[in-house]
Design a protein around this motif. Structure first.
Motif, mmCIF file in Angstrom:
data_model
loop_
_atom_site.group_PDB
_atom_site.id
_atom_site.type_symbol
_atom_site.label_atom_id
_atom_site.label_comp_id
_atom_site.label_asym_id
_atom_site.label_seq_id
_atom_site.Cartn_x
_atom_site.Cartn_y
_atom_site.Cartn_z
ATOM 1 N N LEU A 34 86.239 1.070 -10.582
ATOM 2 C CA LEU A 34 85.040 1.494 -11.298
ATOM 3 C C LEU A 34 83.785 1.191 -10.480
ATOM 4 N N ARG A 35 83.799 0.047 -9.804
ATOM 5 C CA ARG A 35 82.625 -0.350 -9.027
ATOM 6 C C ARG A 35 82.449 0.512 -7.778
ATOM 7 N N VAL A 36 83.537 0.665 -6.988
ATOM 8 C CA VAL A 36 83.388 1.384 -5.707
ATOM 9 C C VAL A 36 83.181 2.880 -5.928
ATOM 10 N N ARG A 37 83.715 3.410 -7.022
ATOM 11 C CA ARG A 37 83.515 4.836 -7.320
ATOM 12 C C ARG A 37 82.208 5.100 -8.056
ATOM 13 N N LYS A 38 81.528 4.020 -8.459
ATOM 14 C CA LYS A 38 80.314 4.132 -9.269
ATOM 15 C C LYS A 38 80.587 4.915 -10.547
ATOM 16 N N ASN A 39 81.686 4.519 -11.206
ATOM 17 C CA ASN A 39 82.139 5.222 -12.404
ATOM 18 C C ASN A 39 81.721 4.531 -13.695
ATOM 19 N N VAL A 40 80.658 3.753 -13.628
ATOM 20 C CA VAL A 40 80.077 3.181 -14.846
ATOM 21 C C VAL A 40 78.681 3.761 -15.014
ATOM 22 N N GLN A 41 78.483 4.429 -16.149
ATOM 23 C CA GLN A 41 77.167 4.983 -16.460
ATOM 24 C C GLN A 41 76.622 4.328 -17.721
ATOM 25 N N VAL A 42 75.317 4.112 -17.719
ATOM 26 C CA VAL A 42 74.630 3.585 -18.900
ATOM 27 C C VAL A 42 73.530 4.570 -19.254
ATOM 28 N N ASN A 43 73.625 5.114 -20.437
ATOM 29 C CA ASN A 43 72.657 6.119 -20.906
ATOM 30 C C ASN A 43 72.529 7.276 -19.913
ATOM 31 N N GLY A 44 73.675 7.655 -19.325
ATOM 32 C CA GLY A 44 73.722 8.819 -18.450
ATOM 33 C C GLY A 44 73.442 8.559 -16.987
ATOM 34 N N SER A 45 73.121 7.322 -16.614
ATOM 35 C CA SER A 45 72.818 7.010 -15.216
ATOM 36 C C SER A 45 73.816 6.005 -14.666
ATOM 37 N N ALA A 46 74.262 6.211 -13.420
ATOM 38 C CA ALA A 46 75.186 5.285 -12.785
ATOM 39 C C ALA A 46 74.510 3.927 -12.591
ATOM 40 N N LYS A 47 75.256 2.860 -12.852
ATOM 41 C CA LYS A 47 74.713 1.514 -12.773
ATOM 42 C C LYS A 47 75.596 0.620 -11.916
ATOM 43 N N LEU A 48 74.979 -0.399 -11.329
ATOM 44 C CA LEU A 48 75.706 -1.394 -10.558
ATOM 45 C C LEU A 48 76.113 -2.546 -11.469
ATOM 46 N N PHE A 49 77.114 -3.320 -11.034
ATOM 47 C CA PHE A 49 77.705 -4.334 -11.900
ATOM 48 C C PHE A 49 76.758 -5.495 -12.214
ATOM 49 N N HIS A 50 75.747 -5.726 -11.377
ATOM 50 C CA HIS A 50 74.827 -6.832 -11.659
ATOM 51 C C HIS A 50 73.750 -6.437 -12.664
ATOM 52 N N GLU A 51 73.641 -5.146 -12.972
ATOM 53 C CA GLU A 51 72.630 -4.689 -13.920
ATOM 54 C C GLU A 51 73.076 -4.992 -15.346
ATOM 55 N N THR A 52 72.094 -5.103 -16.229
ATOM 56 C CA THR A 52 72.398 -5.535 -17.594
ATOM 57 C C THR A 52 72.448 -4.355 -18.560
ATOM 58 N N VAL A 53 73.157 -4.615 -19.670
ATOM 59 C CA VAL A 53 73.210 -3.667 -20.785
ATOM 60 C C VAL A 53 72.827 -4.428 -22.049
ATOM 61 N N THR A 54 72.336 -3.678 -23.016
ATOM 62 C CA THR A 54 71.879 -4.318 -24.250
ATOM 63 C C THR A 54 72.275 -3.469 -25.453
ATOM 64 N N ALA A 55 72.029 -3.996 -26.637
ATOM 65 C CA ALA A 55 72.403 -3.312 -27.871
ATOM 66 C C ALA A 55 71.808 -1.903 -27.911
ATOM 67 N N GLY A 56 72.648 -0.951 -28.331
ATOM 68 C CA GLY A 56 72.213 0.435 -28.423
ATOM 69 C C GLY A 56 72.469 1.258 -27.185
ATOM 70 N N ASP A 57 72.770 0.602 -26.045
ATOM 71 C CA ASP A 57 73.072 1.353 -24.822
ATOM 72 C C ASP A 57 74.390 2.110 -24.975
ATOM 73 N N GLU A 58 74.453 3.281 -24.348
ATOM 74 C CA GLU A 58 75.679 4.080 -24.333
ATOM 75 C C GLU A 58 76.349 3.911 -22.974
ATOM 76 N N VAL A 59 77.508 3.272 -22.975
ATOM 77 C CA VAL A 59 78.220 2.959 -21.738
ATOM 78 C C VAL A 59 79.389 3.933 -21.590
ATOM 79 N N THR A 60 79.461 4.605 -20.451
ATOM 80 C CA THR A 60 80.548 5.546 -20.169
ATOM 81 C C THR A 60 81.340 5.067 -18.962
ATOM 82 N N LEU A 61 82.646 4.932 -19.153
ATOM 83 C CA LEU A 61 83.555 4.561 -18.070
ATOM 84 C C LEU A 61 84.418 5.765 -17.729
ATOM 85 N N SER A 62 84.518 6.086 -16.443
ATOM 86 C CA SER A 62 85.342 7.211 -15.991
ATOM 87 C C SER A 62 86.525 6.668 -15.214
ATOM 88 N N PHE A 63 87.729 7.010 -15.651
ATOM 89 C CA PHE A 63 88.950 6.497 -15.030
ATOM 90 C C PHE A 63 89.705 7.624 -14.342
#
Length: 294
Positions: A34-63
């Motif tokens: 997930l990290r090397v493919r940048k397959n984690v999106q938060v509210n539609g934007s790709a995010k790095l693992f050190h970035e934070t998420v909070t209540a109400g965020d929409e997290v999408t994981l692509s496998f």
């Protein structure tokens, strides 16, 4: 496979690495991809693992397909999947007595898992076993609809955060209005199908029993499990001299053609992603069902 989860209002802000590793139990290898493919999106934007998420965020994981291979399950009859509750992540169904929860051989097709697989096939989902009921027992059974939620449900089961309430009719009259059985349960030394009370070598088991009705020769009870040992209710009730009626293993001279009078009536849990409480009850109670097999 894509998984989109809206973080609930109770969610506490944390970095994505902690969310995936500690909250969602994503395996290390999968987290790496997930990290090397940048397959984690938060509210539609790709995010790095050190970035934070909070209540109400929409997290999408692509496998990718190799991250979680699809299980090979023979399809049964979709019409036999009596759904009690379903969302994108889990499904609870009402198992009739007399069928297995899952197959033991690859060519079996008439188990609950086969029927749910057929029901889910048009949506592209597959069922994953969270817990099981004995073949002779009917009632509510929980399955995961994707491999990501499976370990989360398993963790809730281990932590006793999934409550299961059963109805049973037992032989004889229980005079107390309620009791708790805490006898340890182990394997039978000579019959691999059976379990026995074994205070020396058995595993801890706790069953709370409440009497709901009595007849001339039997007692109707509700049982709440704190632990999930094999045949726990059946062994515990037999150990206090009140076996479940129709039990082919634990009731001596069980009535011919009598079904096992044990039914998983209610299942409750907190959703692992939304944190919403879910309580499901079967439409019919044990008293409303035919007593005879078939």
């Amino acid at each position: 496979m894509k998984l989109t989860i809206t973080l609930p209002s109770s969610f506490q802000t944390k970095d994505i690495r902690t969310l995936l590793e500690e909250d969602w139990l994503i395996p290390r290898k999968v987290r790496h991809f997930l990290r090397v493919r940048k397959n984690v999106q938060v509210n539609g934007s790709a995010k790095l693992f050190h970035e934070t998420v909070t209540a109400g965020d929409e997290v999408t994981l692509s496998f990718e397909e190799n991250d979680y291979p699809v299980p090979d399950i023979a399809l049964g009859d979709a019409d036999k999947a009596a759904v009690l509750f379903e969302d994108d992540h889990l499904i609870i169904v009402n198992k009739p007595h007399g069928i297995k929860t899952h197959p033991n051989q690859p060519d079996e097709t008439d188990t609950l898992l086969n029927h749910i697989a057929a029901y889910l096939a048009p949506s592209g989902s597959s069922p994953y076993v969270v817990h099981r009921l004995d073949k002779e027992t009917s009632g509510a059974v929980l399955f995961a609809k994707n491999p990501v939620v499976l370990p989360l449900l398993g963790r809730r089961l281990e932590r006793k955060e999934i409550q299961r309430i059963y109805e049973a009719e037992v032989a004889g009259i229980i005079t107390e209005p309620a009791l708790t059985i805490t006898k340890k349960i182990g394997r039978h030394r000579h019959d691999r199908r059976k379990r026995v009370v074994d205070e020396q070598h058995g595993k801890p088991a706790v069953t709370h029993v409440t009497v709901t009705d009595r007849s001339h020769q039997s007692t109707w009870v509700r049982c709440r499990l704190e632990t999930g040992r094999t045949h726990q209710i059946r062994v515990h009730l037999q150990a206090i001299g009140h076996p479940v009626i129709g039990d082919p293993l634990y009731q001596q001279n069980a009535p011919a053609n009598q079904r096992l009078m044990l039914h998983a009536r209610e299942l409750s849990l907190q959703h692992p992603f939304t944190h919403e409480p879910i309580t499901v009850r079967t439409a019919l109670g044990l008293k409303d069902m035919p007593r005879r097999q078939g």
